[in-house]
Motif scaffolding. Structure first.
Motif, PDB file in Angstrom:
ATOM      1  N   PHE A  24       0.828  -1.199   0.000  1.00  0.00           N
ATOM      2  CA  PHE A  24       0.000   0.000   0.000  1.00  0.00           C
ATOM      3  C   PHE A  24       0.866   1.254   0.000  1.00  0.00           C
ATOM      4  N   GLY A  25       1.926   1.242   0.814  1.00  0.00           N
ATOM      5  CA  GLY A  25       2.808   2.405   0.863  1.00  0.00           C
ATOM      6  C   GLY A  25       3.483   2.668  -0.464  1.00  0.00           C
TER       7      GLY A  25
ATOM      8  N   TYR B  58       4.126   5.373  -5.770  1.00  0.00           N
ATOM      9  CA  TYR B  58       4.183   5.239  -7.223  1.00  0.00           C
ATOM     10  C   TYR B  58       3.165   6.156  -7.897  1.00  0.00           C
ATOM     11  N   ARG B  59       1.983   6.267  -7.304  1.00  0.00           N
ATOM     12  CA  ARG B  59       0.929   7.064  -7.923  1.00  0.00           C
ATOM     13  C   ARG B  59       1.159   8.563  -7.774  1.00  0.00           C
TER      14      ARG B  59
ATOM     15  N   GLY C  90      12.496  -0.826 -11.037  1.00  0.00           N
ATOM     16  CA  GLY C  90      11.238  -1.410 -11.472  1.00  0.00           C
ATOM     17  C   GLY C  90      10.392  -0.433 -12.267  1.00  0.00           C
ATOM     18  N   ILE C  91      10.291   0.808 -11.797  1.00  0.00           N
ATOM     19  CA  ILE C  91       9.504   1.818 -12.514  1.00  0.00           C
ATOM     20  C   ILE C  91      10.130   2.113 -13.870  1.00  0.00           C
ATOM     21  N   TYR C  92      11.471   2.182 -13.923  1.00  0.00           N
ATOM     22  CA  TYR C  92      12.150   2.423 -15.196  1.00  0.00           C
ATOM     23  C   TYR C  92      11.875   1.288 -16.179  1.00  0.00           C
ATOM     24  N   MET C  93      11.952   0.040 -15.712  1.00  0.00           N
ATOM     25  CA  MET C  93      11.715  -1.112 -16.582  1.00  0.00           C
ATOM     26  C   MET C  93      10.268  -1.138 -17.074  1.00  0.00           C
ATOM     27  N   GLN C  94       9.324  -0.753 -16.213  1.00  0.00           N
ATOM     28  CA  GLN C  94       7.924  -0.747 -16.639  1.00  0.00           C
ATOM     29  C   GLN C  94       7.674   0.335 -17.665  1.00  0.00           C
TER      30      GLN C  94
ATOM     31  N   ALA D  46       2.231  -5.649  -8.343  1.00  0.00           N
ATOM     32  CA  ALA D  46       2.096  -6.052  -9.741  1.00  0.00           C
ATOM     33  C   ALA D  46       0.644  -6.011 -10.207  1.00  0.00           C
ATOM     34  N   ILE D  47      -0.283  -6.397  -9.339  1.00  0.00           N
ATOM     35  CA  ILE D  47      -1.702  -6.416  -9.703  1.00  0.00           C
ATOM     36  C   ILE D  47      -2.287  -5.010  -9.755  1.00  0.00           C
ATOM     37  N   ASN D  48      -1.877  -4.156  -8.836  1.00  0.00           N
ATOM     38  CA  ASN D  48      -2.522  -2.852  -8.693  1.00  0.00           C
ATOM     39  C   ASN D  48      -1.807  -1.706  -9.383  1.00  0.00           C
ATOM     40  N   HIS D  49      -0.512  -1.828  -9.646  1.00  0.00           N
ATOM     41  CA  HIS D  49       0.227  -0.731 -10.286  1.00  0.00           C
ATOM     42  C   HIS D  49       0.333  -1.018 -11.777  1.00  0.00           C
TER      43      HIS D  49
END
Length: 211
Positions: A131-132, A137-138, A150-154, A200-203
Motif C-alpha cells: 500500500f505504501g 508510485y501514484r 522497477g519503474i524504469y523497466m515498466q 504487480a496487480i494494482n500498479h
C-alpha cells in the motif's frame, strides 16, 4: 474555499496533474504506511527484499541502524533516477526515503508489538509495504533502490514493476540463509511475495496514470 478544494483535488473529475498538496499528503501517507510495514516485519525478526532487505541483513548481522543503512544504500540509485526518470521523481523519492527512514527509526518509541506470529507479520507487513509503495508510485515517487529500477523497466520496456522487484527480492532473500534461520527466510519470502503481487496487480499504467 473553492481554491482550497481544488488544490486538494476534491472537485477534479478528469485526469489532471496532482497538485502539490496532493503530492505532500500522498508521499507522507505512503512513507508512513511503508514504515509501519517495515516495523511489522522487524517485530517478527523478518526481512524483505530490495535495499530494505539488505538494510535488514546489515541490522541483524552487524547491529547497523536500519534507518541509516536504508538511506545510505539508496543513494547510488539516484543517478539512474535523475538521468532516466527526471528531477521531480528523484526529489520526491529522496524525500520519501528520508521520511521512511526517520519514521522507521521512531516506530519502536511510539509502538510496541510484544508478540506476533511470523506468518501474520509477513502478510500484514507485505500488504502495508505494498500500500505504501502504491501510494508513492501514484505520486511519481518510490522508496528507491529496486523500486526505481522497477519503474524504469515498466515505463521503458513494459515489464511490470512488481515482477521486476519480486525477482530481485527473492535473490536478496536467498542471501538471508547465511545470516538467519530457514523459517525466518520462509516467512520473509512469503511477505515479499505478498508485497510484490499486490504491487504487480494494482500498479498498472493502463488503469492509473500518475501525473
Amino acid at each position: 474555499m473553492a481554491q482550497l478544494f481544488n488544490a486538494l483535488g476534491f472537485w477534479n473529475t478528469s485526469a489532471t496533474r496532482h497538485t502539490p498538496i496532493e503530492d505532500v499528503q500522498g508521499i507522507f501517507s505512503g512513507s508512513l504506511i511503508a514504515a509501519l510495514g517495515l516495523f511489522m516485519l522487524a517485530s517478527a525478526g523478518l526481512l524483505t527484499g530490495s535495499t530494505a532487505g539488505i538494510a535488514f541483513l546489515l541490522h541483524y548481522a552487524f547491529g547497523v541502524n536500519f534507518g541509516l543503512a536504508f538511506f545510505l544504500l539508496n543513494l547510488p540509485f539516484f543517478y539512474l533516477s535523475w538521468t532516466r526518470l527526471g528531477m521531480a521523481f528523484t526529489v520526491k523519492t529522496f524525500i520519501a526515503i528520508g521520511l521512511t527512514s526517520v519514521m522507521t527509526s521512531l516506530q519502536p518509541k511510539v509502538m510496541d508489538i510484544s508478540a506476533i506470529h511470523p506468518a501474520w507479520a509477513a502478510l500484514l507487513g507485505g500488504l502495508l509495504l505494498g500500500f505504501g509503495l502504491l501510494a508513492l508510485y501514484r505520486h511519481r515517487a518510490s522508496l528507491g533502490g529496486v523500486g526505481i529500477l522497477g519503474i524504469y523497466m515498466q515505463e521503458r520496456f513494459g515489464i511490470r514493476a512488481g515482477l521486476v522487484q519480486m525477482a530481485i527480492d527473492l535473490c536478496v532473500l536467498a542471501v538471508a540463509f547465511f545470516v538467519t534461520t530457514p523459517p525466518v527466510v520462509f516467512y520473509s519470502v512469503l511477505g515479499a511475495v505478498v508485497l510484490n503481487l499486490f504491487v504487480a496487480i494494482n500498479h498498472r499504467a493502463d488503469r492509473y496514470i500518475a501525473l
